[in-house]
Design a protein around this motif. Structure first.
Motif, PDB file in Angstrom:
ATOM      1  N   GLY A  57       0.765  -1.232   0.000  1.00  0.00           N
ATOM      2  CA  GLY A  57       0.000   0.000   0.000  1.00  0.00           C
ATOM      3  C   GLY A  57       0.795   1.279   0.000  1.00  0.00           C
ATOM      4  O   GLY A  57       0.222   2.354   0.166  1.00  0.00           O
ATOM      5  N   GLY A  58       2.117   1.218  -0.182  1.00  0.00           N
ATOM      6  CA  GLY A  58       2.946   2.409  -0.194  1.00  0.00           C
ATOM      7  C   GLY A  58       3.280   2.840   1.228  1.00  0.00           C
ATOM      8  O   GLY A  58       2.667   2.406   2.202  1.00  0.00           O
ATOM      9  N   GLY A  59       4.266   3.685   1.367  1.00  0.00           N
ATOM     10  CA  GLY A  59       4.642   4.184   2.678  1.00  0.00           C
ATOM     11  C   GLY A  59       5.753   3.380   3.313  1.00  0.00           C
ATOM     12  O   GLY A  59       6.133   2.305   2.842  1.00  0.00           O
ATOM     13  N   SER A  60       6.273   3.911   4.400  1.00  0.00           N
ATOM     14  CA  SER A  60       7.430   3.284   5.038  1.00  0.00           C
ATOM     15  C   SER A  60       7.280   3.194   6.549  1.00  0.00           C
ATOM     16  O   SER A  60       8.263   3.050   7.266  1.00  0.00           O
ATOM     17  N   ILE A  61       6.046   3.273   7.042  1.00  0.00           N
ATOM     18  CA  ILE A  61       5.834   3.214   8.483  1.00  0.00           C
ATOM     19  C   ILE A  61       5.071   1.951   8.856  1.00  0.00           C
ATOM     20  O   ILE A  61       4.393   1.347   8.024  1.00  0.00           O
ATOM     21  N   GLY A  62       5.192   1.552  10.107  1.00  0.00           N
ATOM     22  CA  GLY A  62       4.466   0.383  10.595  1.00  0.00           C
ATOM     23  C   GLY A  62       4.934  -0.912   9.958  1.00  0.00           C
ATOM     24  O   GLY A  62       6.041  -1.015   9.432  1.00  0.00           O
ATOM     25  N   LEU A  63       4.062  -1.911  10.001  1.00  0.00           N
ATOM     26  CA  LEU A  63       4.401  -3.218   9.448  1.00  0.00           C
ATOM     27  C   LEU A  63       4.630  -3.139   7.944  1.00  0.00           C
ATOM     28  O   LEU A  63       5.490  -3.832   7.403  1.00  0.00           O
ATOM     29  N   MET A  64       3.854  -2.280   7.252  1.00  0.00           N
ATOM     30  CA  MET A  64       4.021  -2.190   5.803  1.00  0.00           C
ATOM     31  C   MET A  64       5.424  -1.704   5.441  1.00  0.00           C
ATOM     32  O   MET A  64       6.040  -2.192   4.492  1.00  0.00           O
ATOM     33  N   GLY A  65       5.949  -0.768   6.212  1.00  0.00           N
ATOM     34  CA  GLY A  65       7.295  -0.286   5.955  1.00  0.00           C
ATOM     35  C   GLY A  65       8.345  -1.342   6.243  1.00  0.00           C
ATOM     36  O   GLY A  65       9.346  -1.456   5.524  1.00  0.00           O
ATOM     37  N   GLN A  66       8.125  -2.131   7.277  1.00  0.00           N
ATOM     38  CA  GLN A  66       9.090  -3.175   7.633  1.00  0.00           C
ATOM     39  C   GLN A  66       9.179  -4.247   6.549  1.00  0.00           C
ATOM     40  O   GLN A  66      10.276  -4.688   6.179  1.00  0.00           O
ATOM     41  N   VAL A  67       8.025  -4.659   6.021  1.00  0.00           N
ATOM     42  CA  VAL A  67       8.037  -5.641   4.934  1.00  0.00           C
ATOM     43  C   VAL A  67       8.706  -5.051   3.696  1.00  0.00           C
ATOM     44  O   VAL A  67       9.577  -5.680   3.070  1.00  0.00           O
ATOM     45  N   ALA A  68       8.324  -3.829   3.337  1.00  0.00           N
ATOM     46  CA  ALA A  68       8.830  -3.214   2.106  1.00  0.00           C
ATOM     47  C   ALA A  68      10.333  -2.992   2.168  1.00  0.00           C
ATOM     48  O   ALA A  68      11.060  -3.297   1.201  1.00  0.00           O
ATOM     49  N   HIS A 128      11.958  -6.569  -5.939  1.00  0.00           N
ATOM     50  CA  HIS A 128      11.280  -5.418  -6.524  1.00  0.00           C
ATOM     51  C   HIS A 128      10.054  -5.098  -5.682  1.00  0.00           C
ATOM     52  O   HIS A 128       9.302  -5.990  -5.300  1.00  0.00           O
ATOM     53  N   VAL A 129       9.846  -3.812  -5.401  1.00  0.00           N
ATOM     54  CA  VAL A 129       8.742  -3.370  -4.562  1.00  0.00           C
ATOM     55  C   VAL A 129       7.912  -2.347  -5.327  1.00  0.00           C
ATOM     56  O   VAL A 129       8.461  -1.404  -5.893  1.00  0.00           O
ATOM     57  N   VAL A 130       6.590  -2.548  -5.333  1.00  0.00           N
ATOM     58  CA  VAL A 130       5.670  -1.600  -5.955  1.00  0.00           C
ATOM     59  C   VAL A 130       4.665  -1.144  -4.902  1.00  0.00           C
ATOM     60  O   VAL A 130       3.961  -1.966  -4.311  1.00  0.00           O
ATOM     61  N   GLY A 131       4.605   0.149  -4.670  1.00  0.00           N
ATOM     62  CA  GLY A 131       3.625   0.721  -3.765  1.00  0.00           C
ATOM     63  C   GLY A 131       2.489   1.353  -4.539  1.00  0.00           C
ATOM     64  O   GLY A 131       2.725   2.053  -5.519  1.00  0.00           O
ATOM     65  N   ILE A 138      -0.844   3.797  -4.035  1.00  0.00           N
ATOM     66  CA  ILE A 138      -1.357   4.700  -3.018  1.00  0.00           C
ATOM     67  C   ILE A 138      -2.211   5.795  -3.641  1.00  0.00           C
ATOM     68  O   ILE A 138      -1.891   6.301  -4.720  1.00  0.00           O
ATOM     69  N   PRO A 139      -3.325   6.149  -3.004  1.00  0.00           N
ATOM     70  CA  PRO A 139      -4.116   7.287  -3.478  1.00  0.00           C
ATOM     71  C   PRO A 139      -3.308   8.585  -3.381  1.00  0.00           C
ATOM     72  O   PRO A 139      -2.528   8.777  -2.439  1.00  0.00           O
ATOM     73  N   LYS A 140      -3.515   9.466  -4.336  1.00  0.00           N
ATOM     74  CA  LYS A 140      -2.752  10.717  -4.362  1.00  0.00           C
ATOM     75  C   LYS A 140      -2.923  11.510  -3.071  1.00  0.00           C
ATOM     76  O   LYS A 140      -1.993  12.171  -2.606  1.00  0.00           O
ATOM     77  N   ALA A 141      -4.097  11.452  -2.482  1.00  0.00           N
ATOM     78  CA  ALA A 141      -4.360  12.229  -1.271  1.00  0.00           C
ATOM     79  C   ALA A 141      -3.535  11.772  -0.075  1.00  0.00           C
ATOM     80  O   ALA A 141      -3.368  12.520   0.889  1.00  0.00           O
ATOM     81  N   LEU A 142      -3.012  10.538  -0.124  1.00  0.00           N
ATOM     82  CA  LEU A 142      -2.235  10.015   0.994  1.00  0.00           C
ATOM     83  C   LEU A 142      -0.737  10.168   0.804  1.00  0.00           C
ATOM     84  O   LEU A 142       0.043   9.778   1.690  1.00  0.00           O
ATOM     85  N   ILE A 143      -0.312  10.669  -0.353  1.00  0.00           N
ATOM     86  CA  ILE A 143       1.118  10.814  -0.592  1.00  0.00           C
ATOM     87  C   ILE A 143       1.662  11.946   0.277  1.00  0.00           C
ATOM     88  O   ILE A 143       1.167  13.055   0.256  1.00  0.00           O
ATOM     89  N   GLY A 144       2.674  11.630   1.052  1.00  0.00           N
ATOM     90  CA  GLY A 144       3.279  12.640   1.912  1.00  0.00           C
ATOM     91  C   GLY A 144       3.848  12.009   3.155  1.00  0.00           C
ATOM     92  O   GLY A 144       3.235  11.100   3.730  1.00  0.00           O
ATOM     93  N   PRO A 145       5.024  12.468   3.585  1.00  0.00           N
ATOM     94  CA  PRO A 145       5.685  11.854   4.743  1.00  0.00           C
ATOM     95  C   PRO A 145       4.899  11.954   6.034  1.00  0.00           C
ATOM     96  O   PRO A 145       5.048  11.120   6.926  1.00  0.00           O
ATOM     97  N   THR A 196       2.181   8.746   5.419  1.00  0.00           N
ATOM     98  CA  THR A 196       2.614   7.377   5.137  1.00  0.00           C
ATOM     99  C   THR A 196       4.125   7.203   5.122  1.00  0.00           C
ATOM    100  O   THR A 196       4.609   6.094   4.898  1.00  0.00           O
ATOM    101  N   GLY A 197       4.884   8.276   5.331  1.00  0.00           N
ATOM    102  CA  GLY A 197       6.321   8.165   5.183  1.00  0.00           C
ATOM    103  C   GLY A 197       6.686   8.161   3.707  1.00  0.00           C
ATOM    104  O   GLY A 197       5.864   8.464   2.843  1.00  0.00           O
ATOM    105  N   SER A 198       7.915   7.806   3.423  1.00  0.00           N
ATOM    106  CA  SER A 198       8.380   7.756   2.032  1.00  0.00           C
ATOM    107  C   SER A 198       8.064   6.404   1.422  1.00  0.00           C
ATOM    108  O   SER A 198       8.240   5.369   2.067  1.00  0.00           O
ATOM    109  N   THR A 199       7.597   6.428   0.178  1.00  0.00           N
ATOM    110  CA  THR A 199       7.316   5.164  -0.505  1.00  0.00           C
ATOM    111  C   THR A 199       8.609   4.413  -0.779  1.00  0.00           C
ATOM    112  O   THR A 199       9.614   4.997  -1.166  1.00  0.00           O
ATOM    113  N   VAL A 200       8.581   3.126  -0.555  1.00  0.00           N
ATOM    114  CA  VAL A 200       9.729   2.261  -0.820  1.00  0.00           C
ATOM    115  C   VAL A 200       9.528   1.617  -2.183  1.00  0.00           C
ATOM    116  O   VAL A 200       8.482   1.035  -2.445  1.00  0.00           O
TER     117      VAL A 200
END
Length: 243
Positions: free
Chosen positions: A70-81, A90-93, A95-102, A105-109
């Motif tokens: 789901g994009g982002g670098s925080i929480g469990l999703m960030g740890q897996v990514a 290879h990692v593909v995130g 994410i809705p445009k409205a959620l993009i921003g540190p 969600t943190g930085s997309t991996v």
């Protein structure tokens, strides 16, 4: 220890290690190129959740399976990514445009696909993936999980769905699924859509062995107009976004 003795004993020490490494390097998934992982943007209360998120990332790398998330670098999703990316996967995130921003969600991996809304996000994640895994998470994780289960039941896809039931996190949900079947809201073929296991290794083995049951004889439904044989919406990756 003399040189001759070392020469005699070295093969006995080295050979098992070499065989183990060769087996590990040759073990690529026979079925899956990419797996979609749903999980929390929080790490949760227990350290075991993070431990198993890291184990899942390592298992994906070892089996040469790429990650869709789901994009982002925080929480469990960030740890897996981060684990998959640092391991060379290879990692593909998505994410809705409205959620993009540190701040959200943190930085997309890895690579980033930006979509208009949550509906497109789920459809694109499903289109990109060969199977689904849900780690522990909150409302969003549960909603994503149940939707892909429903899509399987309706014949929109026949991709396996797995619950990584860390420390019994999903025990009550699995009991609820059993209750739904008991009360005849669906039958055993629909209940068997979901497989579960307490560890990443065991769950991936089960997903590899999963055989779809011909549970639904109706039409192969699809949400798309432009690509009638695949799930998802027409989306364009944004070059330069993601790390």
């Amino acid at each position: 220890m003399g040189a001759k003795q070392m020469e005699q004993e070295a093969p006995a020490l080295v050979l098992p290690y070499v065989e183990k490494m060769e087996k590990k390097l040759s073990f690529a998934s026979k079925r899956f190129k990419k797996i979609c992982v749903f999980c929390g943007s929080s790490s949760g209360k227990k350290g075991v959740f993070s431990d198993e998120a890291l184990n899942l990332g390592r298992e994906l790398v070892d089996r040469k399976i790429d990650l869709v998330y789901g994009g982002g670098s925080i929480g469990l999703m960030g740890q897996v990514a981060h684990t998959v990316k640092s391991g060379g996967g290879h990692v593909v995130g998505v994410i809705p445009k409205a959620l993009i921003g540190p701040e959200l969600t943190g930085s997309t991996v890895g690579d980033l696909i930006a979509v208009s809304d949550m509906h497109q996000r789920k459809a694109e994640m499903a289109r990109q993936s060969d199977a689904f895994i849900a780690l522990p998470g909150g409302y969003g994780t549960l909603e994503e999980l149940v939707e892909v289960i429903t899509w399987n039941q309706l014949g929109i896809h026949k991709k396996p769905v797995g619950l990584l039931n860390v420390d019994g996190f999903y025990d009550t949900l699995l009991t609820f699924f059993d209750k739904q079947m008991e009360e005849e809201f669906f039958d055993n073929s629909a209940r068997s859509i979901v497989v579960s296991a307490p560890t990443a290794s065991e769950l991936l083995d089960k997903l590899e062995a999963y055989a779809a049951t011909p549970a639904y004889a109706g039409p192969k439904l699809c949400w798309e107009m432009e690509r009638p044989c695949a799930i998802g919406y027409t989306t364009t990756p944004i070059a330069g976004l993601g790390q």
